[in-house]
Design a protein around this motif. Sequence first.
Motif: not given
Length: 253
Positions: A63-78
């Motif tokens: 999970i730490a390597r899943w990276g950033t997920m662009p969304t309409d609200a901003g860049d999201f990551r776990l």
Amino acid sequence: MQGQPADQAERHGRAGRPGRDPVGVRGHRQPGGRRVTAGSRTGVRVQAAPPAPRAPADLLDGIARWGTMPTDAGDFRLRPVRLAPDLDLLAGWMNDPEVAAFWELDGPPATTEHHLRGQLEGDGRSVPCMGLLDGTPMSYWEIYRADLDPLARYYPARPHDTGIHLLLGPSRARGRGLGTMLLDAVAERILRVRPRCGRVVAEPDVRNLPSVRAFERAGFRLTAELDLPTKRAALMIRQRPPGRPAQAPPSLP
């Protein structure tokens, strides 16, 4: 937002997250690899040190390597939870009455800590994570192997089914579609980076209508209602689209 794991007898903290067997706090490794104790005829006896605790298995493809997920609200990551810096914030969220009604982890920080330790020191089948939007912690997630969870006793689980629990922390983050947006992004990322996973599942309390609707808007389908030991749950499933293979590039954005 979701809360209340599947099986109370096996929950950490509440007494455990769904699907994880109770795990005690591990002992500390003895320094020097050996320990000397009194008691033999020579005055001492040499006793082998207990084995070092094993790190949790990587059952969720890093999970730490899943990276950033662009969304309409901003860049999201776990980011996997780090107990010391994250505990006070998480305990504060758990004491919000809207959250406590379903997560049942309100009380002193030790209550939340016990719940987190059960996963952090477990076998890796559940990973507690902070959700960061543009770098700011604003949600708590549990990503878990539903097929290895007590939940699998109550529905026809498939190998590598991956489960989600979500809590939107700040009250201002709720009620404006942000949960749906993040659920969609995380489910999409799971199906992208976990080639062996064909389905993402969730089991919110049927009374938690905002949560059920958020999952539906994020592409999950209500497939059944389950009578679990602690709640009646809505079984939500999002499947990999037919004919669309997983893609797990070595470096995610």
